[in-house]
Enzyme design. Structure first.
Site, short mmCIF file in Angstrom:
data_model
loop_
_atom_site.label_atom_id
_atom_site.label_comp_id
_atom_site.label_asym_id
_atom_site.label_seq_id
_atom_site.Cartn_x
_atom_site.Cartn_y
_atom_site.Cartn_z
CG ASP A 43 12.37 -2.56 -6.12
OD1 ASP A 43 11.97 -3.61 -6.68
OD2 ASP A 43 12.08 -2.27 -4.95
CB SER A 85 10.91 -4.71 -2.69
OG SER A 85 10.83 -4.88 -4.07
CB THR A 139 13.58 -0.41 -1.35
OG1 THR A 139 12.94 -1.34 -2.22
CG2 THR A 139 15.09 -0.54 -1.47
CD GLU A 256 13.72 1.51 -4.15
OE1 GLU A 256 13.18 2.37 -3.44
OE2 GLU A 256 13.20 0.41 -4.41
CG ASP A 261 9.47 -3.91 -8.57
OD1 ASP A 261 9.80 -5.07 -8.87
OD2 ASP A 261 8.47 -3.64 -7.87
CG HIS A 265 5.27 -5.34 -10.45
ND1 HIS A 265 5.14 -6.67 -10.12
CD2 HIS A 265 6.11 -4.81 -9.51
CE1 HIS A 265 5.87 -6.92 -9.02
NE2 HIS A 265 6.46 -5.81 -8.65
CG ASP A 303 14.74 -5.39 -5.03
OD1 ASP A 303 14.78 -5.38 -6.28
OD2 ASP A 303 13.82 -4.86 -4.38
CG HIS A 304 13.10 -8.59 -6.73
ND1 HIS A 304 12.37 -8.05 -7.77
CD2 HIS A 304 12.77 -7.88 -5.63
CE1 HIS A 304 11.61 -7.07 -7.30
NE2 HIS A 304 11.84 -6.94 -6.01
#
Ligand code: MG
Ligand code: ZN
Length: 370
Positions: A43, A85, A139, A256, A261, A265, A303-304
């Protein structure tokens, strides 16, 4: 004489690892179609995160450099250039673009879309998920739940009772046991035959494949990799071996690296570094499993991107300083790594929803929704 020699030969071929510790992935012959699918999602992991990982660890030392089949996906959601997500995972699980925040549902009326996990579970495949976040996080939720918004975590937990999955290793027990509606979903899962365990020792699981199980690794969110979380690689190995016993048809496993992720952040490069190391070990475990049987397709992607990470020059000519440009996700394209039967399908540049379609195609199947 044959009886004495055979085990030695088997050990030699099944242990597809070189002396340097790298897996000899490319000495393996593949089946025509994959029997098993392992989809590993980092993620918030895109090229800058992988590049930072490569330079931190040293060239040639990461699992990502072992792949020969690499593509890119375009990660936008149906209503925004920058996905979240939930929409990102729904693109993988249903093969459809949805709005940011939607879990396994499609606009305009939040129609549930059947996920690949649900479809394969219905058809007798063993299915499972192993994640470093809560079970109800966007997710994993997008593979098994259908909710208008990712924030509906108690409703997402209820959706776990509607699909006959086989194994789940995740945090977030409280969404099943400490709920606004006072339902005890642990009892409900037990009534359905699930063995429920807690902790990260991963002991006393029904690994003979006789029963389905849920192992909660934390009451809420699991700790960070730098804070002592080590279960993701071990859980992946356990899940592969368990799912293989659970159904002769094959299995689907989603894994995952959830907190790559969160490090983005938080703009926390040390956190990111530890999460990428952990995810590397996890991918390695999946590849070792795939290389041992030649009938497992492994797909690794994000995912990004998250954090707008740039690798700017450091003080020396060979140094770099990973620098975040935002605390949000970005629209960067995301690399896709594949290994196993039909892996060449993942070459090129395509939409994130095509990952679903390529998995279905690799399995030699067609599902009604596209
Ligand atoms: Mg996630
Ligand atoms: Zn995020």
């Amino acid at each position: 004489m044959r009886h004495i020699l055979l085990p030695i030969v088997l050990v030699f071929f099944s242990c597809a690892a070189s002396r340097k510790g790298n897996i000899d992935l490319h000495a393996v012959s593949f089946a025509q179609h994959p029997k098993n699918i392992i989809l590993l999602i980092g993620d918030g992991m895109s090229l800058p995160q992988v590049a930072a990982h490569v330079y931190w660890k040293g060239l040639g030392k990461t699992i990502f450099e072992q792949f020969r089949v690499i593509g890119f996906h375009e990660s936008h959601s149906c209503n925004e250039l920058v996905t979240d997500s939930a929409a990102g995972a729904t693109a993988f699980s249903c093969g459809k673009k949805t709005t940011n925040g939607a879990i396994g549902t499609l606009p305009p009326d939040n129609i549930p879309c059947p996920t690949i996990l649900e479809d394969l579970a219905r058809e007798g495949f063993a299915t499972g998920m192993v994640v470093a976040c809560t079970a109800t996080h966007a997710t994993p939720a997008s593979f098994i739940a259908h909710q208008e918004l990712r924030a509906f975590t108690d409703e997402i937990a209820l959706d776990y009772l509607k699909t006959p999955f086989d194994c789940l290793i995740a945090g977030g027990e409280s969404n099943f046991s400490d709920r606004y509606d006072k339902l005890n979903l642990l009892d409900s899962l037990r009534m359905k035959g699930y063995v429920i365990r807690r902790g990260t020792r991963l002991k006393r699981l029904p690994l003979d494949g006789a029963k389905p199980f849920v192992n909660f690794t934390a009451e809420h969110e699991p700790p960070t990799a730098s804070g002592g979380r080590t279960y993701l690689p071990r859980s992946t190995k356990i899940a592969c071996e368990y799912l293989q016993k659970r159904s002769k048809k094959g299995f689907f496993l989603m894994v995952e690296g959830s907190q790559i992720d969160w490090a983005g952040h938080a703009n926390d490069r040390n956190w990111l570094r530890a999460e990428m190391d952990d995810f590397d070990k996890t991918v390695r475990t999946a590849l070792e499993f795939a290389a041992s049987n030649g009938e497992t397709l492994v797909i690794v992607t994000g995912d990004h991107e998250c954090g707008g990470l740039a690798l700017i020059p450091g003080s020396g000519k060979k140094d770099f300083k990973p620098t975040f440009s935002t605390r949000l996700h970005t629209a960067s394209m995301v690399p896709v790594y594949a290994y196993g039967p039909m892996d060449e399908l993942f070459l090129g540049q395509y939409d994130n929803t095509d990952i679903y379609k390529k998995i279905v195609q690799a399995l030699g199947r067609s599902f009604p929704q596209y």
